[in-house]
Design a protein around this motif. Structure first.
Motif, PDB file in Angstrom:
ATOM      1  N   GLY A 196      33.256  50.007  27.598  1.00 28.94           N
ATOM      2  CA  GLY A 196      34.538  50.451  27.250  1.00 28.94           C
ATOM      3  C   GLY A 196      35.991  48.731  27.876  1.00 28.94           C
ATOM      4  O   GLY A 196      36.894  49.920  28.446  1.00 28.94           O
ATOM      5  N   ALA A 197      35.102  48.360  28.352  1.00 22.37           N
ATOM      6  CA  ALA A 197      35.557  47.135  29.333  1.00 22.37           C
ATOM      7  C   ALA A 197      35.847  46.297  28.138  1.00 22.37           C
ATOM      8  O   ALA A 197      35.469  46.261  27.121  1.00 22.37           O
ATOM      9  N   ALA A 198      36.929  44.625  28.599  1.00 18.83           N
ATOM     10  CA  ALA A 198      37.246  44.242  27.371  1.00 18.83           C
ATOM     11  C   ALA A 198      36.048  42.990  28.832  1.00 18.83           C
ATOM     12  O   ALA A 198      35.553  42.479  29.429  1.00 18.83           O
ATOM     13  N   CYS A 199      35.533  41.313  27.525  1.00 21.52           N
ATOM     14  CA  CYS A 199      34.865  40.342  28.509  1.00 21.52           C
ATOM     15  C   CYS A 199      35.236  39.696  28.545  1.00 21.52           C
ATOM     16  O   CYS A 199      35.453  38.811  26.353  1.00 21.52           O
ATOM     17  N   LEU A 200      35.172  38.694  28.698  1.00 23.25           N
ATOM     18  CA  LEU A 200      35.631  36.909  28.762  1.00 23.25           C
ATOM     19  C   LEU A 200      34.471  36.568  29.421  1.00 23.25           C
ATOM     20  O   LEU A 200      34.651  37.003  30.329  1.00 23.25           O
ATOM     21  N   SER A 201      34.727  35.737  29.174  1.00 24.18           N
ATOM     22  CA  SER A 201      32.892  33.937  29.237  1.00 24.18           C
ATOM     23  C   SER A 201      34.167  34.359  30.521  1.00 24.18           C
ATOM     24  O   SER A 201      35.430  32.897  30.354  1.00 24.18           O
ATOM     25  N   PRO A 202      33.992  33.417  31.430  1.00 28.28           N
ATOM     26  CA  PRO A 202      34.692  33.198  32.445  1.00 28.28           C
ATOM     27  C   PRO A 202      35.704  31.645  32.375  1.00 28.28           C
ATOM     28  O   PRO A 202      36.410  31.542  32.587  1.00 28.28           O
ATOM     29  N   LYS A 203      35.102  30.809  31.558  1.00 31.32           N
ATOM     30  CA  LYS A 203      36.136  29.953  30.422  1.00 31.32           C
ATOM     31  C   LYS A 203      37.205  30.024  30.687  1.00 31.32           C
ATOM     32  O   LYS A 203      38.592  29.290  29.979  1.00 31.32           O
ATOM     33  N   ILE A 204      36.383  30.895  28.915  1.00 32.59           N
ATOM     34  CA  ILE A 204      38.161  31.523  28.486  1.00 32.59           C
ATOM     35  C   ILE A 204      39.018  32.249  29.937  1.00 32.59           C
ATOM     36  O   ILE A 204      40.312  32.504  29.229  1.00 32.59           O
ATOM     37  N   ALA A 205      38.778  33.280  29.885  1.00 28.38           N
ATOM     38  CA  ALA A 205      39.117  34.094  30.792  1.00 28.38           C
ATOM     39  C   ALA A 205      40.393  32.469  32.123  1.00 28.38           C
ATOM     40  O   ALA A 205      41.675  33.050  31.849  1.00 28.38           O
ATOM     41  N   HIS A 206      39.759  31.752  32.866  1.00 29.52           N
ATOM     42  CA  HIS A 206      40.467  30.776  33.055  1.00 29.52           C
ATOM     43  C   HIS A 206      41.652  29.965  32.394  1.00 29.52           C
ATOM     44  O   HIS A 206      42.951  30.185  32.609  1.00 29.52           O
TER      45      HIS A 206
ATOM     46  N   LEU B  80      46.637  51.493  33.245  1.00 34.00           N
ATOM     47  CA  LEU B  80      47.616  50.326  31.994  1.00 34.00           C
ATOM     48  C   LEU B  80      46.254  49.047  33.620  1.00 34.00           C
ATOM     49  O   LEU B  80      46.532  48.600  33.636  1.00 34.00           O
ATOM     50  N   ALA B  81      47.240  49.610  34.534  1.00 32.74           N
ATOM     51  CA  ALA B  81      46.784  48.731  36.071  1.00 32.74           C
ATOM     52  C   ALA B  81      45.290  48.234  36.334  1.00 32.74           C
ATOM     53  O   ALA B  81      44.734  47.742  36.131  1.00 32.74           O
ATOM     54  N   LEU B  82      44.786  49.632  36.261  1.00 32.17           N
ATOM     55  CA  LEU B  82      43.002  49.615  36.330  1.00 32.17           C
ATOM     56  C   LEU B  82      42.317  49.157  34.694  1.00 32.17           C
ATOM     57  O   LEU B  82      41.613  47.802  35.317  1.00 32.17           O
ATOM     58  N   VAL B  83      43.288  48.970  33.727  1.00 29.41           N
ATOM     59  CA  VAL B  83      42.404  47.639  33.215  1.00 29.41           C
ATOM     60  C   VAL B  83      42.529  46.901  33.184  1.00 29.41           C
ATOM     61  O   VAL B  83      42.361  46.043  33.111  1.00 29.41           O
TER      62      VAL B  83
ATOM     63  N   GLN C 199      51.750  49.626  21.714  1.00 25.90           N
ATOM     64  CA  GLN C 199      51.115  48.813  19.877  1.00 25.90           C
ATOM     65  C   GLN C 199      50.653  47.376  20.387  1.00 25.90           C
ATOM     66  O   GLN C 199      50.722  46.634  19.843  1.00 25.90           O
ATOM     67  N   VAL C 200      50.258  47.223  21.073  1.00 28.00           N
ATOM     68  CA  VAL C 200      48.900  46.192  21.437  1.00 28.00           C
ATOM     69  C   VAL C 200      47.748  47.196  20.743  1.00 28.00           C
ATOM     70  O   VAL C 200      47.160  48.215  20.760  1.00 28.00           O
ATOM     71  N   ARG C 201      46.312  45.847  20.058  1.00 27.63           N
ATOM     72  CA  ARG C 201      45.350  46.467  19.755  1.00 27.63           C
ATOM     73  C   ARG C 201      43.539  46.032  20.024  1.00 27.63           C
ATOM     74  O   ARG C 201      42.899  47.100  19.658  1.00 27.63           O
ATOM     75  N   ASN C 202      43.992  45.775  21.346  1.00 28.93           N
ATOM     76  CA  ASN C 202      42.885  46.175  22.472  1.00 28.93           C
ATOM     77  C   ASN C 202      43.203  46.559  23.637  1.00 28.93           C
ATOM     78  O   ASN C 202      44.092  45.509  24.100  1.00 28.93           O
ATOM     79  N   ARG C 203      42.226  46.199  24.506  1.00 30.06           N
ATOM     80  CA  ARG C 203      42.269  46.278  26.278  1.00 30.06           C
ATOM     81  C   ARG C 203      42.575  45.148  26.350  1.00 30.06           C
ATOM     82  O   ARG C 203      43.361  44.380  27.753  1.00 30.06           O
ATOM     83  N   VAL C 204      41.865  43.735  26.188  1.00 27.54           N
ATOM     84  CA  VAL C 204      42.668  42.404  26.597  1.00 27.54           C
ATOM     85  C   VAL C 204      43.572  42.261  26.894  1.00 27.54           C
ATOM     86  O   VAL C 204      44.626  41.931  27.266  1.00 27.54           O
ATOM     87  N   GLN C 205      45.132  42.100  25.772  1.00 28.49           N
ATOM     88  CA  GLN C 205      46.339  42.668  25.481  1.00 28.49           C
ATOM     89  C   GLN C 205      46.730  42.989  26.419  1.00 28.49           C
ATOM     90  O   GLN C 205      47.561  42.994  26.958  1.00 28.49           O
ATOM     91  N   ALA C 206      46.189  44.224  26.200  1.00 31.98           N
ATOM     92  CA  ALA C 206      46.947  45.707  27.131  1.00 31.98           C
ATOM     93  C   ALA C 206      46.295  45.124  28.787  1.00 31.98           C
ATOM     94  O   ALA C 206      47.534  45.126  29.542  1.00 31.98           O
ATOM     95  N   ALA C 207      45.715  44.073  29.121  1.00 32.88           N
ATOM     96  CA  ALA C 207      45.476  43.660  30.637  1.00 32.88           C
ATOM     97  C   ALA C 207      46.467  42.507  31.036  1.00 32.88           C
ATOM     98  O   ALA C 207      46.550  42.278  31.630  1.00 32.88           O
ATOM     99  N   VAL C 208      46.397  41.944  29.219  1.00 32.67           N
ATOM    100  CA  VAL C 208      47.605  40.879  29.662  1.00 32.67           C
ATOM    101  C   VAL C 208      48.922  41.262  29.907  1.00 32.67           C
ATOM    102  O   VAL C 208      49.395  40.821  30.705  1.00 32.67           O
TER     103      VAL C 208
END
Length: 224
Positions: free
Chosen positions: A122-132, A168-171, A203-212
């Motif tokens: 249920g989490a999101a995953c970004l490669s470290p380079k992409i996360a940066h 949301l904060a924990l996401v 009105q966001v599509r996924n956890r990454v957008q919510a995290a941002v």
């Protein structure tokens, strides 16, 4: 057991990814494979896997288009992009299509099973380079522009309840549903309900957008 099919037009890449994922006893790499986006969509519809790994560039329907179609027709299956390209265009489009993760083929092989497990949990995953890259984008621009984004984000989260803001904060801190449940002392099903409400209200599509959005609104405790 986390069920995962592979979608890539290069047989060598599929074999390599299969070999890496097969080292994790909790991941079952399905025998069926896809060589283009359309096959990936059909495979997801037929097999209903937990996570599907998609190459960005494939003949016919691209991996990005396939991810969007899988999100629309097989909402229980999470899409993770696996690519050799790290250009901002691909990152932005992938996150916009509702993918749950974005990993680089040139990254550490250990990122593969870890990323699949994170997304399945249920989490999101970004490669470290992409996360940066994402973080750099958030920090870019003038102080005034950052303040405006922060104010806009804070206005958007006003629709959330207190508990939904906690979720949301924990996401935003990168926690999975199971970890959030443990932190808040609730069952995981309750967290999933909160998460659905958060995505819908914001009105966001996924956890990454919510995290941002959580980062922009200042909800994330950096100690997390």
């Amino acid at each position: 057991m986390i069920r995962v099919p592979l979608a890539d037009d290069e047989a060598m890449i599929r074999a390599g990814v299969r070999a890496v994922l097969s080292t994790d006893p909790g991941i079952e790499v399905l025998a069926a494979e896809a060589r283009d986006g359309l096959e990936a969509v059909e495979l997801a519809r037929g097999q209903r896997p937990d996570v599907v790994l998609l190459d960005v560039r494939m003949p016919g329907m691209s991996g990005l288009a396939a991810a969007a179609e899988i999100k629309r027709t097989v909402p229980g299956t999470a899409a993770v992009m696996l690519t050799a390209f790290s250009e901002d265009e691909y990152i932005a489009r992938a996150l916009g299509e509702g993918v749950s993760g974005f990993l680089l083929k040139s990254g550490d092989p250990r990122e593969l099973p870890a990323g699949v497990r994170a997304v399945a949990g249920g989490a999101a995953c970004l490669s470290p380079k992409i996360a940066h890259r994402v973080i750099d984008e958030l920090d870019s621009g003038s102080a005034c522009a950052r303040m405006q984004r922060g104010a806009a984000a804070r206005n958007r989260i006003e629709v959330l309840t207190g508990r939904e803001r906690e979720v949301l904060a924990l996401v935003g801190a990168g926690l999975s549903n199971a970890e959030i449940a443990q932190r808040l002392h609730v069952v995981e099903g309750t967290v999933k309900s909160y998460m659905s409400a958060v995505l819908s209200r914001l009105q966001v599509r996924n956890r990454v957008q919510a995290a941002v959005l959580a980062h922009e609104a200042g909800l994330v405790d950096e100690d997390d």
